[in-house]
Design a protein around this motif. Structure first.
Motif, PDB file in Angstrom:
ATOM      1  N   ASP A 165       0.814  -1.217   0.000  1.00  0.00           N
ATOM      2  CA  ASP A 165       0.000   0.000   0.000  1.00  0.00           C
ATOM      3  C   ASP A 165       0.843   1.260   0.000  1.00  0.00           C
ATOM      4  N   SER A 166       2.082   1.172   0.532  1.00  0.00           N
ATOM      5  CA  SER A 166       2.923   2.364   0.645  1.00  0.00           C
ATOM      6  C   SER A 166       3.498   2.805  -0.688  1.00  0.00           C
ATOM      7  N   LEU A 167       3.387   1.956  -1.697  1.00  0.00           N
ATOM      8  CA  LEU A 167       3.887   2.304  -3.016  1.00  0.00           C
ATOM      9  C   LEU A 167       2.736   2.228  -4.004  1.00  0.00           C
ATOM     10  N   THR A 168       2.610   3.230  -4.852  1.00  0.00           N
ATOM     11  CA  THR A 168       1.514   3.290  -5.805  1.00  0.00           C
ATOM     12  C   THR A 168       2.012   2.947  -7.193  1.00  0.00           C
ATOM     13  N   LEU A 169       1.193   2.218  -7.915  1.00  0.00           N
ATOM     14  CA  LEU A 169       1.544   1.821  -9.264  1.00  0.00           C
ATOM     15  C   LEU A 169       1.601   3.037 -10.172  1.00  0.00           C
ATOM     16  N   GLN A 170       2.692   3.144 -10.893  1.00  0.00           N
ATOM     17  CA  GLN A 170       2.842   4.251 -11.839  1.00  0.00           C
ATOM     18  C   GLN A 170       1.858   4.071 -12.988  1.00  0.00           C
ATOM     19  N   PRO A 171       1.136   5.102 -13.382  1.00  0.00           N
ATOM     20  CA  PRO A 171       0.137   4.958 -14.445  1.00  0.00           C
ATOM     21  C   PRO A 171       0.776   4.796 -15.814  1.00  0.00           C
ATOM     22  N   GLU A 172      -0.011   4.203 -16.727  1.00  0.00           N
ATOM     23  CA  GLU A 172       0.407   4.166 -18.120  1.00  0.00           C
ATOM     24  C   GLU A 172       0.372   5.583 -18.671  1.00  0.00           C
ATOM     25  N   ARG A 173       0.727   5.734 -19.974  1.00  0.00           N
ATOM     26  CA  ARG A 173       0.786   7.063 -20.565  1.00  0.00           C
ATOM     27  C   ARG A 173      -0.527   7.808 -20.344  1.00  0.00           C
ATOM     28  N   GLU A 174      -0.437   8.951 -19.707  1.00  0.00           N
ATOM     29  CA  GLU A 174      -1.607   9.745 -19.356  1.00  0.00           C
ATOM     30  C   GLU A 174      -1.394  11.172 -19.834  1.00  0.00           C
ATOM     31  N   PRO A 175      -2.462  11.994 -19.831  1.00  0.00           N
ATOM     32  CA  PRO A 175      -2.288  13.416 -20.158  1.00  0.00           C
ATOM     33  C   PRO A 175      -1.340  14.075 -19.162  1.00  0.00           C
ATOM     34  N   LEU A 176      -0.743  15.172 -19.584  1.00  0.00           N
ATOM     35  CA  LEU A 176       0.238  15.859 -18.759  1.00  0.00           C
ATOM     36  C   LEU A 176      -0.312  16.213 -17.382  1.00  0.00           C
ATOM     37  N   GLY A 177      -1.504  16.790 -17.336  1.00  0.00           N
ATOM     38  CA  GLY A 177      -2.063  17.204 -16.056  1.00  0.00           C
ATOM     39  C   GLY A 177      -2.240  16.038 -15.104  1.00  0.00           C
ATOM     40  N   ASP A 193      20.539  -4.010 -13.368  1.00  0.00           N
ATOM     41  CA  ASP A 193      19.675  -2.901 -13.768  1.00  0.00           C
ATOM     42  C   ASP A 193      18.552  -2.760 -12.748  1.00  0.00           C
ATOM     43  N   ARG A 194      17.606  -1.885 -13.024  1.00  0.00           N
ATOM     44  CA  ARG A 194      16.554  -1.582 -12.048  1.00  0.00           C
ATOM     45  C   ARG A 194      15.634  -2.763 -11.800  1.00  0.00           C
ATOM     46  N   TYR A 195      15.686  -3.779 -12.693  1.00  0.00           N
ATOM     47  CA  TYR A 195      14.828  -4.950 -12.544  1.00  0.00           C
ATOM     48  C   TYR A 195      15.606  -6.185 -12.091  1.00  0.00           C
ATOM     49  N   TRP A 196      16.799  -5.959 -11.529  1.00  0.00           N
ATOM     50  CA  TRP A 196      17.619  -7.031 -10.956  1.00  0.00           C
ATOM     51  C   TRP A 196      18.154  -8.000 -11.999  1.00  0.00           C
ATOM     52  N   ASN A 197      18.224  -7.567 -13.249  1.00  0.00           N
ATOM     53  CA  ASN A 197      18.892  -8.368 -14.266  1.00  0.00           C
ATOM     54  C   ASN A 197      20.394  -8.162 -14.142  1.00  0.00           C
ATOM     55  N   VAL A 198      21.147  -9.244 -14.104  1.00  0.00           N
ATOM     56  CA  VAL A 198      22.590  -9.169 -13.923  1.00  0.00           C
ATOM     57  C   VAL A 198      23.245  -8.826 -15.256  1.00  0.00           C
ATOM     58  N   LEU A 199      23.937  -7.691 -15.309  1.00  0.00           N
ATOM     59  CA  LEU A 199      24.553  -7.211 -16.544  1.00  0.00           C
ATOM     60  C   LEU A 199      26.041  -7.498 -16.611  1.00  0.00           C
ATOM     61  N   ARG A 200      26.702  -7.512 -15.467  1.00  0.00           N
ATOM     62  CA  ARG A 200      28.137  -7.734 -15.382  1.00  0.00           C
ATOM     63  C   ARG A 200      28.445  -8.337 -14.021  1.00  0.00           C
ATOM     64  N   ARG A 238      13.376  -5.187  -0.160  1.00  0.00           N
ATOM     65  CA  ARG A 238      14.383  -4.404  -0.887  1.00  0.00           C
ATOM     66  C   ARG A 238      13.858  -3.932  -2.237  1.00  0.00           C
ATOM     67  N   VAL A 239      13.142  -4.806  -2.939  1.00  0.00           N
ATOM     68  CA  VAL A 239      12.590  -4.417  -4.241  1.00  0.00           C
ATOM     69  C   VAL A 239      11.739  -3.164  -4.080  1.00  0.00           C
ATOM     70  N   GLN A 240      10.921  -3.151  -3.041  1.00  0.00           N
ATOM     71  CA  GLN A 240      10.001  -2.037  -2.831  1.00  0.00           C
ATOM     72  C   GLN A 240      10.726  -0.780  -2.355  1.00  0.00           C
ATOM     73  N   ARG A 241      11.789  -0.943  -1.568  1.00  0.00           N
ATOM     74  CA  ARG A 241      12.514   0.217  -1.051  1.00  0.00           C
ATOM     75  C   ARG A 241      13.447   0.824  -2.089  1.00  0.00           C
ATOM     76  N   GLU A 242      14.019  -0.031  -2.946  1.00  0.00           N
ATOM     77  CA  GLU A 242      15.040   0.438  -3.878  1.00  0.00           C
ATOM     78  C   GLU A 242      14.487   0.793  -5.254  1.00  0.00           C
ATOM     79  N   VAL A 243      13.176   0.644  -5.447  1.00  0.00           N
ATOM     80  CA  VAL A 243      12.607   0.953  -6.750  1.00  0.00           C
ATOM     81  C   VAL A 243      12.897   2.413  -7.091  1.00  0.00           C
ATOM     82  N   VAL A 244      13.275   2.662  -8.346  1.00  0.00           N
ATOM     83  CA  VAL A 244      13.661   4.008  -8.767  1.00  0.00           C
ATOM     84  C   VAL A 244      12.489   4.967  -8.600  1.00  0.00           C
ATOM     85  N   GLY A 245      12.731   6.053  -7.881  1.00  0.00           N
ATOM     86  CA  GLY A 245      11.688   7.043  -7.665  1.00  0.00           C
ATOM     87  C   GLY A 245      10.658   6.636  -6.643  1.00  0.00           C
TER      88      GLY A 245
END
Length: 256
Positions: free
Chosen positions: A4-16, A119-126, A177-184
């Motif tokens: 509940d402490s984190l809200t789902l980011q909306p899909e493409r929406e109007p600027l306002g 990366d931000r989704y825990w995919n190992v790049l290196r 950790r996923v919830q705390r470290e999510v970008v933004g």
């Protein structure tokens, strides 16, 4: 699903709608934002209602005042009809060369202990050489195509999970950790999909956070008569100016 402490980011929406959404996420009133950004409250109200079309520079001022991640700042600009200003190139693009040289040095200097770039989704790049050597001694990594997702390896009963001694405690801590470290601090659609895939594994939905007397939750592996216990330090890029730089993190595992 996200807590509940984190809200789902909306899909493409109007600027306002987007601006109002981010203002709500940060707990800022129109008056708060106007004071932080040096813009009249009336002007902000007009932007959110669609009665005023802001300049690109003003949008960036508002985005900085709301601490909106770079990728989402581009979305805000697109919603207003402007081209994105922050590069969304891949993590290994030429403009990332200096950052990756520093990352490679960190990874190699951390041997003989595992270190990974994700990366931000825990995919190992290196990784350094120690990481695949260690994890490969527990499970056959060839069964998992690159880029391997560290969380799925940890939660999959066919991968690393059987070798984690304190799996329930460690898994609950990883979900936190996923919830705390999510970008933004906002869960986007891909993070939701990742969390849903983790919850599909047996026993995950029933997990409860277990308290520990230690300052960190250890990740303890056991195979045969051998046992390894680690904690992690996370490094992120300071003052990022392109999208991939903001979304990368280096995880160094230290013996506990």
């Amino acid at each position: 699903m996200p807590p509940d402490s984190l809200t789902l980011q909306p899909e493409r929406e109007p600027l306002g709608t987007l601006l109002r959404y981010w203002r709500g996420q940060r707990g800022r009133s129109q008056l708060d934002l106007s004071l932080d950004a040096g813009v009249s409250q009336r002007h902000i109200s007009f932007i959110e209602s669609g009665r005023s079309a802001p300049s690109r520079d003003l949008l960036l001022v508002l985005a900085r005042a709301l601490d909106i991640p770079l990728r989402e700042q581009n979305e805000l600009l697109l919603a207003a009809g402007y081209a994105p200003v922050f590069l969304e190139s891949s993590w290994d693009a030429p403009e990332m060369a200096s950052v990756l040289r520093a990352v490679d040095r960190m990874l190699q200097q951390h041997k003989p202990h595992p270190a990974l770039l994700m990366d931000r989704y825990w995919n190992v790049l290196r990784t350094n050489d120690a990481a695949p050597r260690f994890f490969g001694s527990l499970t056959d990594l060839s069964h998992y195509p690159k880029p391997r997702n560290l969380l799925r390896l940890m939660f999959d009963p066919e991968a690393l999970r059987p070798y984690v001694e304190n799996w329930e405690q460690a898994a609950a801590a990883l979900l936190d950790r996923v919830q705390r470290e999510v970008v933004g601090h906002v869960v986007d659609q891909k993070t939701v999909a990742l969390l849903e895939s983790l919850h599909a594994y047996p026993g995950v939905r029933e997990l409860k956070t277990l308290r520990s007397h230690l300052p960190v939750v250890p990740l303890t592996f056991r195979k045969g008569g051998e046992r390894w216990s680690y904690f992690s330090l996370i490094t992120i890029v300071g003052a990022p100016n392109i999208v991939p730089a903001q979304e990368l993190k280096v995880e160094c595992m230290f013996p506990l």
